[in-house]
Scaffold this motif. Structure first.
Motif, PDB file in Angstrom:
ATOM      1  N   GLY A 498       7.811  -4.789   1.530  1.00  0.00           N
ATOM      2  CA  GLY A 498       7.823  -4.633   2.987  1.00  0.00           C
ATOM      3  C   GLY A 498       7.194  -5.791   3.717  1.00  0.00           C
ATOM      4  N   PHE A 499       6.506  -5.478   4.782  1.00  0.00           N
ATOM      5  CA  PHE A 499       6.042  -6.493   5.732  1.00  0.00           C
ATOM      6  C   PHE A 499       4.597  -6.907   5.473  1.00  0.00           C
ATOM      7  N   SER A 500       4.399  -7.928   4.680  1.00  0.00           N
ATOM      8  CA  SER A 500       3.037  -8.431   4.479  1.00  0.00           C
ATOM      9  C   SER A 500       2.470  -8.960   5.804  1.00  0.00           C
TER      10      SER A 500
HETATM   11 MG   LIG Z   1       8.042  -8.692   2.542  1.00  0.00          MG
END
Ligand SMILES: [Mg+2]
Ligand SMILES: Cc1ncc(C[n+]2csc(CCOP(=O)(O)OP(=O)(O)O)c2C)c(N)n1
Length: 621
Positions: A498-500
């Protein structure tokens, strides 16, 4: 008057085929072809004209309208804005899918020509399929959404309106100061209507791209300011690269000793190992560039629009006596920070200024300081490239492996997530066109679509698309077009569930990374904090026709890169990276407002820190 009877759509294609640009005496055809997706709003009009011209004006069948505009924007960027692609869509959703692409192009100052179909000009059969209706006017449609994101917008309600609209479109597309998306709404009935066009409209036309010179008295004052400065800094923006001013910048910096920092769009203005190169500046800047920037008494900004990432949200320049000289083709950008404005081309202006400041030198101490920062930064990049992190590798190590494997002329492309910042800091650029970041709009999904545009612009280079798992999920379908057209890409997909980036931002603003990971919904908590979702990215890429390789560590990544370079079709390498192993921020800050009141202690703490930093923001009046 000699005329030629053509449909409005045929006239557009005939006109576009005959447009050329010339800069420094070098002439080239301006429009390389047309991307599109057909629907009822363009298939019989523009589609017919493209079919009729298929041997002399290439048509590309893309898979998503937003993507095709991103491809066209990347193509223009790679061509230093001297060559473009047109994009055609049907009416309705096909058209509005292009709006994000238009914004991306306009914000990055990149020319793209958009030709969305439009509702019937005759109106009788309204509402046509996909038409937006209004109770207060019949003169509105979804194409009006393009107005704020286009630098020129028009709706061609009569075929003869092309005679004045097309030259205007070309003026804006070829203007180095005004360029961006140009949108011509084409009502589906008018596309098919014939008109006796004057033959002159279709004659070869060459648009000269000028190298405008600055006002002489302002130039003299700029030279005086440089001579007076003790701690000057140059900021190189995208304009340096578009103007092909990299050699002139190198000479200017070497002669004067003034160090150079680079924005995202300007990265590559100097080779990473140039004696005056301090690397990236701002939120994602190097320690040396950020310290020199903070203390600078003179900032010479070349071809930049001073985004908040460059100015660290207006906290980057803390010397109370700092002054700015802005060299920019756009008056709008040149005036920023109350600067001494040199509204001019970067290449000629750097050369004129260099001659005017002959004999000026920043001095041995300042040069030594820059040398020291440079050596320290080199060691820092080496440390991150070879961190030895495990068992899951770090993003910095993956960047290092690609950098060390790629050839100087190859291109790395990226747009969103943690990667742009890490690349800005860490990528060792060895060619002015080797680093391609779309960081004006930072549009997730640009990576693969943009990579295709880069490869089309220069097939001799290997194009390395480095993409986060989030951005890949947003838009990966142009893998299919790359295979269809034989434009091979090497995609490296970094899987961190996902969104680090936004996860980190959420944590630092006290929100604990809420809803930024690809996890199952947990029935007990009701939150998305169950197990990781089992997404098989390699299988997804393979299903689109790519050659897919799963790398698990640095050794298998290097083997995969070698295998990819031998492969003649688009290859996708997936690798898991540790989302918590981040590259640090080097004494900089980004203004992301934190809640002023909250019941959560971590938010209140984050707010306190936020307020302290906010006080450092300057007005530069
Ligand atoms: Mg990512
Ligand atoms: C189209 C679009 N939507 C939302 C955003 C806001 N945004 C910026 S980065 C990001 C997450 C990117 O995730 P990923 O590609 O996996 O990169 P990572 O953060 O993990 O490095 C989001 C949602 C954006 N830039 N573009």
């Amino acid at each position: 008057m000699k005329t030629r009877k053509l449909t409005m759509a045929q006239a557009i294609i005939e006109f576009l085929k005959n447009q050329y640009v010339a800069r420094d005496g070098q002439e080239r055809a301006f429009v390389a072809g047309c991307f599109g997706i057909f629907g009822h709003g363009n298939v019989a009009g523009l589609g017919q004209a493209l079919y009729q011209n298929a041997d002399s004006f290439r048509y590309y069948f893309t898979k998503n309208e937003q993507a095709m505009v991103l491809t066209a924007a990347a193509f223009a960027k790679m061509n230093n804005r001297l060559r473009i692609l047109a994009c055609t869509s049907s009416i309705g959703p096909g058209a509005t899918n292009m709006v994000t692409g238009a914004a991306t192009a306009t914000i990055n100052r990149l020319p793209v020509l958009l030709l969305p179909g439009d509702i019937f000009a005759t109106r009788l059969v309204a509402p046509v399929l996909q038409q937006l209706e209004s109770e207060h006017t019949q003169d509105i449609g979804v194409n009006d959404c393009f107005k704020p994101v286009s630098r020129y917008w028009d709706r061609i309600n009569r075929p003869e309106q092309l005679i004045t609209a097309l030259p205007e479109a070309m003026r804006v597309l070829t203007s180095q100061a005004e360029t961006g998306a140009v949108t011509l709404g084409l009502p589906q009935d008018v596309q098919a209507e014939a008109f006796d066009y004057p033959v002159e409209l279709f004659e070869k036309r060459v648009w000269t791209i000028p190298r405008s010179r600055a006002d002489v008295s302002l130039l003299k004052r700029a030279a005086e300011w440089i001579r007076q400065s003790k701690k000057p800094l140059i900021i190189a923006g995208g304009g340096v690269i578009y103007s092909e001013a990299t050699e002139q910048l190198s000479r200017f910096a070497q002669q004067t000793g003034i160090p150079v920092a680079e924005t995202q769009a300007g990265k590559g203005s100097l080779r990473y190992d140039h004696s005056q190169a301090l690397g990236a500046i701002g939120v994602t800047g190097t320690l040396g560039a950020n310290i020199i920037g903070r203390e600078a008494d003179l900032v010479i900004a070349v071809g930049t629009r001073y985004s908040d990432f460059t100015t660290a949200s207006k906290t980057a320049f803390q010397n109370p006596d700092v002054r700015f000289i802005n060299i920019n083709v756009a008056e709008f950008d040149a005036a920023k920070h109350s600067a001494l404005s040199l509204v001019a081309d970067a290449r000629v202006t750097l050369e004129e200024l260099r001659k005017m400041v002959e004999g000026y030198d920043v001095g041995a101490d300042y040069r030594a300081r820059v040398d020291k920062f440079r050596a320290e930064w080199d060691a820092e990049v080496d440390r991150i490239y070879h961190l030895g992190h495990g068992p899951i590798v770090s993003q910095g190590e993956v960047i290092g492996a690609i950098n060390e494997f790629s050839r100087p002329q190859d291109v790395i492309v990226c747009a969103a997530g943690t990667l742009p910042g890490d690349l800005h800091k860490l990528w060792r650029t060895r060619d002015p066109k080797g680093y391609h970041l779309e960081y004006g709009y930072s549009c997730m999904g640009y990576e693969i679509a943009g990579g295709l545009g880069i490869k089309m612009a220069d097939p001799q280079r290997e194009v390395y698309v480095i993409v986060g798992d989030g951005s890949y999920l947003m838009m990966a379908q142009e893998i299919v077009t790359s295979i269809q057209e034989g434009y091979k890409l090497t995609v490296i997909l970094l899987d961190n569930h996902g969104f680090s980036s936004i996860g980190g931002l959420s944590e630092s603003s006290g929100c604990g990374g809420f809803a930024t990971e690809y996890r199952y919904r947990n029935e007990n908590s009701g939150l998305l904090n169950g197990d990781y979702l089992p997404i098989n990215f390699a299988a997804n890429a393979a299903s689109l026709g790519a050659y897919a390789i799963k790398a698990t560590d640095l050794t298998s990544l290097k083997t995969a890169l070698a295998e990819a370079s031998e492969c003649d079709r688009t290859t996708v390498i997936t690798i898991a990276v540790d989302r918590e192993q981040r590259v640090p921020i080097y004494e900089s800050w980004w203004d992301v407002p934190v809640a002023e009141v909250s019941e959560i202690e971590s938010v209140r703490k984050a707010r306190g820190e936020y307020e302290a930093k906010k006080r450092l923001e300057c007005y530069f009046l």
